[in-house]
Structures are given as structure tokens and as C-alpha cells.
Design a protein around this motif. Sequence first.
Motif, PDB file in Angstrom:
ATOM      1  N   VAL A   1      10.138  10.028  -7.011  1.00  0.00           N
ATOM      2  CA  VAL A   1      10.121   8.950  -7.995  1.00  0.00           C
ATOM      3  C   VAL A   1       8.687   8.430  -8.075  1.00  0.00           C
ATOM      4  O   VAL A   1       8.094   8.094  -7.056  1.00  0.00           O
ATOM      5  N   PRO A   2       8.087   8.349  -9.285  1.00  0.00           N
ATOM      6  CA  PRO A   2       6.711   7.825  -9.365  1.00  0.00           C
ATOM      7  C   PRO A   2       6.642   6.391  -8.836  1.00  0.00           C
ATOM      8  O   PRO A   2       7.596   5.621  -8.989  1.00  0.00           O
ATOM      9  N   LEU A   3       5.533   6.040  -8.218  1.00  0.00           N
ATOM     10  CA  LEU A   3       5.396   4.732  -7.559  1.00  0.00           C
ATOM     11  C   LEU A   3       5.790   3.536  -8.422  1.00  0.00           C
ATOM     12  O   LEU A   3       6.498   2.656  -7.941  1.00  0.00           O
ATOM     13  N   PRO A   4       5.345   3.455  -9.694  1.00  0.00           N
ATOM     14  CA  PRO A   4       5.685   2.252 -10.457  1.00  0.00           C
ATOM     15  C   PRO A   4       7.197   2.097 -10.657  1.00  0.00           C
ATOM     16  O   PRO A   4       7.676   1.013 -10.948  1.00  0.00           O
ATOM     17  N   GLU A   5       7.948   3.175 -10.516  1.00  0.00           N
ATOM     18  CA  GLU A   5       9.395   3.107 -10.728  1.00  0.00           C
ATOM     19  C   GLU A   5      10.173   3.095  -9.420  1.00  0.00           C
ATOM     20  O   GLU A   5      11.396   2.975  -9.417  1.00  0.00           O
ATOM     21  N   ALA A   6       9.477   3.262  -8.279  1.00  0.00           N
ATOM     22  CA  ALA A   6      10.181   3.471  -7.012  1.00  0.00           C
ATOM     23  C   ALA A   6      10.829   2.184  -6.504  1.00  0.00           C
ATOM     24  O   ALA A   6      10.237   1.115  -6.547  1.00  0.00           O
ATOM     25  N   ASP A   7      12.066   2.305  -5.999  1.00  0.00           N
ATOM     26  CA  ASP A   7      12.790   1.186  -5.390  1.00  0.00           C
ATOM     27  C   ASP A   7      12.339   0.975  -3.943  1.00  0.00           C
ATOM     28  O   ASP A   7      12.380  -0.124  -3.429  1.00  0.00           O
ATOM     29  N   LEU A   8      12.021   2.071  -3.292  1.00  0.00           N
ATOM     30  CA  LEU A   8      11.657   2.041  -1.873  1.00  0.00           C
ATOM     31  C   LEU A   8      10.303   2.717  -1.724  1.00  0.00           C
ATOM     32  O   LEU A   8      10.101   3.812  -2.241  1.00  0.00           O
ATOM     33  N   VAL A   9       9.397   2.049  -1.023  1.00  0.00           N
ATOM     34  CA  VAL A   9       8.051   2.611  -0.856  1.00  0.00           C
ATOM     35  C   VAL A   9       7.633   2.485   0.605  1.00  0.00           C
ATOM     36  O   VAL A   9       7.766   1.421   1.213  1.00  0.00           O
ATOM     37  N   VAL A  10       7.144   3.586   1.168  1.00  0.00           N
ATOM     38  CA  VAL A  10       6.564   3.575   2.514  1.00  0.00           C
ATOM     39  C   VAL A  10       5.081   3.846   2.354  1.00  0.00           C
ATOM     40  O   VAL A  10       4.683   4.857   1.783  1.00  0.00           O
ATOM     41  N   SER A  11       4.258   2.914   2.850  1.00  0.00           N
ATOM     42  CA  SER A  11       2.831   2.969   2.591  1.00  0.00           C
ATOM     43  C   SER A  11       2.083   2.909   3.916  1.00  0.00           C
ATOM     44  O   SER A  11       2.521   2.237   4.852  1.00  0.00           O
ATOM     45  N   ALA A  12       0.963   3.609   4.006  1.00  0.00           N
ATOM     46  CA  ALA A  12       0.216   3.588   5.260  1.00  0.00           C
ATOM     47  C   ALA A  12      -1.272   3.488   4.990  1.00  0.00           C
ATOM     48  O   ALA A  12      -1.753   3.819   3.907  1.00  0.00           O
ATOM     49  N   GLY A  13      -1.995   3.023   6.013  1.00  0.00           N
ATOM     50  CA  GLY A  13      -3.424   2.775   5.851  1.00  0.00           C
ATOM     51  C   GLY A  13      -4.247   3.385   6.961  1.00  0.00           C
ATOM     52  O   GLY A  13      -3.823   4.334   7.631  1.00  0.00           O
ATOM     53  N   ARG A  14      -5.415   2.797   7.166  1.00  0.00           N
ATOM     54  CA  ARG A  14      -6.386   3.366   8.100  1.00  0.00           C
ATOM     55  C   ARG A  14      -5.883   3.428   9.536  1.00  0.00           C
ATOM     56  O   ARG A  14      -6.384   4.212  10.325  1.00  0.00           O
ATOM     57  N   GLY A  15      -4.901   2.565   9.856  1.00  0.00           N
ATOM     58  CA  GLY A  15      -4.315   2.595  11.187  1.00  0.00           C
ATOM     59  C   GLY A  15      -3.727   3.946  11.559  1.00  0.00           C
ATOM     60  O   GLY A  15      -3.471   4.225  12.739  1.00  0.00           O
ATOM     61  N   MET A  16      -3.536   4.825  10.575  1.00  0.00           N
ATOM     62  CA  MET A  16      -2.975   6.161  10.844  1.00  0.00           C
ATOM     63  C   MET A  16      -4.000   7.068  11.521  1.00  0.00           C
ATOM     64  O   MET A  16      -3.670   8.153  11.978  1.00  0.00           O
ATOM     65  N   LYS A  17      -5.260   6.662  11.504  1.00  0.00           N
ATOM     66  CA  LYS A  17      -6.362   7.358  12.192  1.00  0.00           C
ATOM     67  C   LYS A  17      -6.786   8.683  11.563  1.00  0.00           C
ATOM     68  O   LYS A  17      -7.893   9.153  11.796  1.00  0.00           O
ATOM     69  N   GLY A  18      -5.934   9.327  10.776  1.00  0.00           N
ATOM     70  CA  GLY A  18      -6.349  10.577  10.133  1.00  0.00           C
ATOM     71  C   GLY A  18      -5.223  11.160   9.315  1.00  0.00           C
ATOM     72  O   GLY A  18      -4.053  10.857   9.567  1.00  0.00           O
ATOM     73  N   PRO A  19      -5.584  11.992   8.311  1.00  0.00           N
ATOM     74  CA  PRO A  19      -4.557  12.524   7.405  1.00  0.00           C
ATOM     75  C   PRO A  19      -3.545  13.407   8.132  1.00  0.00           C
ATOM     76  O   PRO A  19      -2.413  13.568   7.681  1.00  0.00           O
ATOM     77  N   GLU A  20      -3.973  13.978   9.270  1.00  0.00           N
ATOM     78  CA  GLU A  20      -3.070  14.888   9.990  1.00  0.00           C
ATOM     79  C   GLU A  20      -1.870  14.157  10.581  1.00  0.00           C
ATOM     80  O   GLU A  20      -0.886  14.780  10.966  1.00  0.00           O
ATOM     81  N   ASN A  21      -1.943  12.816  10.636  1.00  0.00           N
ATOM     82  CA  ASN A  21      -0.840  12.056  11.236  1.00  0.00           C
ATOM     83  C   ASN A  21       0.198  11.594  10.227  1.00  0.00           C
ATOM     84  O   ASN A  21       1.101  10.830  10.576  1.00  0.00           O
ATOM     85  N   TRP A  22       0.055  11.992   8.954  1.00  0.00           N
ATOM     86  CA  TRP A  22       0.925  11.451   7.904  1.00  0.00           C
ATOM     87  C   TRP A  22       2.358  11.985   7.963  1.00  0.00           C
ATOM     88  O   TRP A  22       3.242  11.487   7.272  1.00  0.00           O
ATOM     89  N   GLY A  23       2.581  13.007   8.800  1.00  0.00           N
ATOM     90  CA  GLY A  23       3.934  13.581   8.897  1.00  0.00           C
ATOM     91  C   GLY A  23       4.978  12.515   9.189  1.00  0.00           C
ATOM     92  O   GLY A  23       6.059  12.501   8.597  1.00  0.00           O
TER      93      GLY A  23
END
Lengths: 316, 245
Positions: A189-211
Motif C-alpha cells: 500500500v503506498p505510504l499516503p494511503e497506508a493504515d499501518l506504517v512501520v518507520s525506522a531511522g538512524r538508530g538502525m545503524k545500517g541498511p543491512e539491519n532493515w530485515g
Amino acid sequence: MSVLVFTESLTGKIKKSALEAISYGYQVAQQQGTSCIALTIGQAEGADDLGKYGVDKVLQVSQVNGFDSQVYANIISQVAQQVGATLVVFSHSSSGKSIAGRVAVRLDAGLVSAATTLLNGDTVNKNLFSGKGIATYSISTAVKIVTISANTFPPKEVSGNSVAPEAASANIPTAKIRVKETTTVEGIVPLPEADLVVSAGRGMKGPENWGMVEDLAAILGATTACSRPVADIHWRPHHEHVGQTGVAIKPTLYIAIGISGAIQHLAGVNQSKTIVVINKDPEAPFFKAADYGIVGDLFDVVPKLTAAIKSFKANN
Amino acid sequence: MKILVCVSQTPDTTSKIQFANGNTELDKAGIQFIMNPYDEWYALVRALELKEANAGSTVTLLHVGAAANEPTIRKGLAIGADDAIRVDAEATSSYFVAKQIAANAQGFDVVFFGKETIDYNGSEVPAMVAELLDLPFVSYGSKMSTSGNVATIERDIEGGKETVEVDFPFVLSCAKGMAEQRIPNMQGIMMSKRKPVKVVPAVAVNNTVAIKTYSLPPVKAGVKMISPDNVEELVKLLHNEAKVL
């Protein structure tokens, strides 16, 4: 008199935001004792089902390819005049926003955009200052136009009626914009239409941790998003960036992981119904804007939360 | 090429918003006003890049606002615009502003806007101006290249992108990605003082909408903290209390 709803499609399919616009138009038409008419332009898969949402009539102008606001505004204005529309409803979307101002000029109609209440007589509310204020507008013209805020008027099935689409008669001007390519992410579902959103930032330390973020989103059926720094350093794609300069969203649930909550980020997400913040820093400003907070190591908390939701879903 | 950039003035993002005079107007006390960020960072800078790539071009700023807004115009000139037009009137509605812009936008090859203003968040004016000028309108552009009389523009759509081609002249609204913010340097600031700002009166407009009252959103109940060792509690609250699961 009637309410005309521009029922928009993206890559040939009617959008969820268009069904929201129809539900809005239907409710206003009920209040005013008038009819609600849907108009689709171009390919519009799903037009056969619009009767369920209460429309009395579905008009189609199918021989249009590619989005050009000038062409769309011209067609919508012609149809609005044919059906004697006193209210024209648009979604507050990339296309709705591009057309509504043009139609307002063509029809000498007052426009209020991103409405958050039903039009009541000539009065309607909208949010200002990225959700920090509300304005109550009055529209003084005979024909009124509103674009409606996303995720605010849920699509409602109100009828068992099936309404067969009919071709509208309209002169179709020549497009001046040539659409070369339209690419959308598939299967989410595109973000502007999404009912539920999980968002993450720099605290993830790197793209490899996005799993783990994607796992949590998958179990919820949520769309993933990210903060600006993460998009700027290309850990995540540009279209996932939510915040003032990115996409402004209004989901029912926003889970922010490892995002401190800069004011520019909040400006794009603070209209979410429920906000959950997970951050190791108890002083993170985001907690002040949150409904629920967990201070902890996200690498520990997020997998546990995913497991807890999984077991909740298995038992409910 | 004659390039027009429409710039608006808005409260800074960090402003505390309050209303005054029986909730009929914004309380301006303590508010710092800035150039609308999308106008400054994306529209103006991309316009300057277009000028730099096309010798003999000019960039003109257009602002609708009172004399007190002059610092916003001078900042745009310091960043690099050549001259400016100020329509001497309070901006009372999108339609009012669009009519003022259209009255002063004849003869330009391209009219730049930011994607929206950060105060009214309406995104209404660019489409109205395009219609008043009978020009094509490309909204939410995030990238543009030009070749001769043709511009190729990538625009943001829900969950993706669209690539379009359009011939000059046209109206463009700019989103993130279109350009990178430029900070005015000392030379730019000095030169801005000598650049011409033409002040013109407003054209008469019948407003079609009016704000009756302002209000503040309901205050949140405050954050409920949950132990990291008890995420099950969060799931319960999201289900039973927030009713979002």
C-alpha cells in the motif's frame, strides 16, 4: 443539484483514496438530499463495484491516456456542469491536488483542500501548520470544491446495488504533457494511503539491519517508511521518506523505531492516530508526541514485538 | 529564458502556533517568518541552475505580501535571483494569490513554485495559476532535465514516480530532489540590496472562501511508557485501548 466525485485511478486501477472520496460525497449527498455521481477518467478497474459505496451513477471518460491536469480539469468541469454539480470532491492526492485548483478556476468555485470534516452547509474544516492548527472555512460560491484528507473518511459499503458505468459525453482536449513512464512499487500500500506504517531511522545503524523492520511490517501488513537522514544517505529509497520534505502521512498506527523525532519529521507524521516510539534514548523528543513508548535497545525490542504480534494474531 | 519563481512567506517550522483576536487570526507574536522552504530550497535553486545553463536568462521573484515581508524577497535576491516583483497586498486566500501571480506572470517561459506552503499545506495556488495562464502544469517535480524547448521531469506520485515531457512554457511545482539548498554568501547579500524590487498594486478579486475561526487540535493524553521486557503489554494496549490492531 448533485455531488460529483472525481474517482481517480493509478496505473489503471481505482485507488483506495478514491473510494474515500466517494464515501465522503455519498454522505454529503445524503445530508443534502441529492445524488452522488462518480466520474472516472482513463482506464478504471473497479468502476463496476462503485455502487456498493452508495453512488447513484458512474460516468466514465475512458479514451484518455496519461495524466495531464489540464485535460482532466477540462473534462471534469464539463461533466460537473452537465450534471449540475454543487459540490465536486477530489482526493487530496498527487493528481487530485493538481486538478482541483484548475477546476476551481474553471467553475468559479471556492476550494478547500485536505478537508477533515464533511461539508456542512457552506462550512468545512481543514488542518493547518502541519497539524498544529485547524481552520473552519466557509465557501461562499454556488459550486464548491473540496479535496479530502487521506485516511480520514474510511470507504464504507452502504448498498447492495450494482451501478453499471455509463460513458459520459465530453470534448477531450489534446494533452500537452506526454507521460513517458509511470513506476509504482508493487504489492504494497503506498505510504499516503497506508493504515499501518512501520518507520525506522538512524538508530538502525545500517541498511543491512532493515530485515527486522520489514519483518515487523510484514506481520502487521504495514508499509515501511524511514526518516530523512536514512533516505539522504541512501540506506532506504527516497519514496519511503516521511516528514515535512518527504511524504506527509496519516495512518491509524505509526511505529517509529530509532527515530529521535525532529520537528520536521513530526510535521509529516503527527496526524497519525496512534504513535508508538521505540528508542534507546529516554530524552528523544519523539516520546512527547507519542501515545506509547518503549525505551530500549531496538535490536532487542523489535524482534520481540514482532514475535508478540505474531502470537497475538495466531490467537485472535 | 525568462524564469519566474513565486515565493511565499511562512512561519518557521519550529513555531508554536497560537491564535489571537477571538481565534480569528494567527498570533504573530514570537513567530519567526521565513521563505517557504520548498520555494527556497527547490524552486528557486533549480530556477537558478536553469538560468546558469542558459546564457542570457533571468530569474525574477514574485511575492504577494506587505512591505514588512521585504526581507524574504531580499533573501531570494541574495541567493541569486536577478530582480523581484512584490504585489503590495496581504495574501487573503489561495485564489487571491493565484490571481495576483497570474496578473504578473505574462511572458515568462517557466513559472516555478514549491510543492506547497508549510502553513496552509494546500498545494492550491500552482494549479490555479496554470489554469489562469492556460499553461500545462507539472506538479511535485523531483528532477528535471531540459533539451531545447522540451523539459523532461520526474514527478512524485503515491508510492512511485512518473516521468513526463512538456514543452516550454509551463508551470512547475518542486519537491525534494529537485535541487540542493544554497546559502547566500556575503557578495550575494551585498548585491541583493541593489537589485530592483518592483512594487505593484493588487488586482481586485472576490474571495471565494474565508476562514471563520481557527482552533488548536486536541491535546494528546501523554505518552504511556512500556517496559522493553513486556512488549506483550504494548500489543494488548494497541488492541484493547488504541484499537488499531
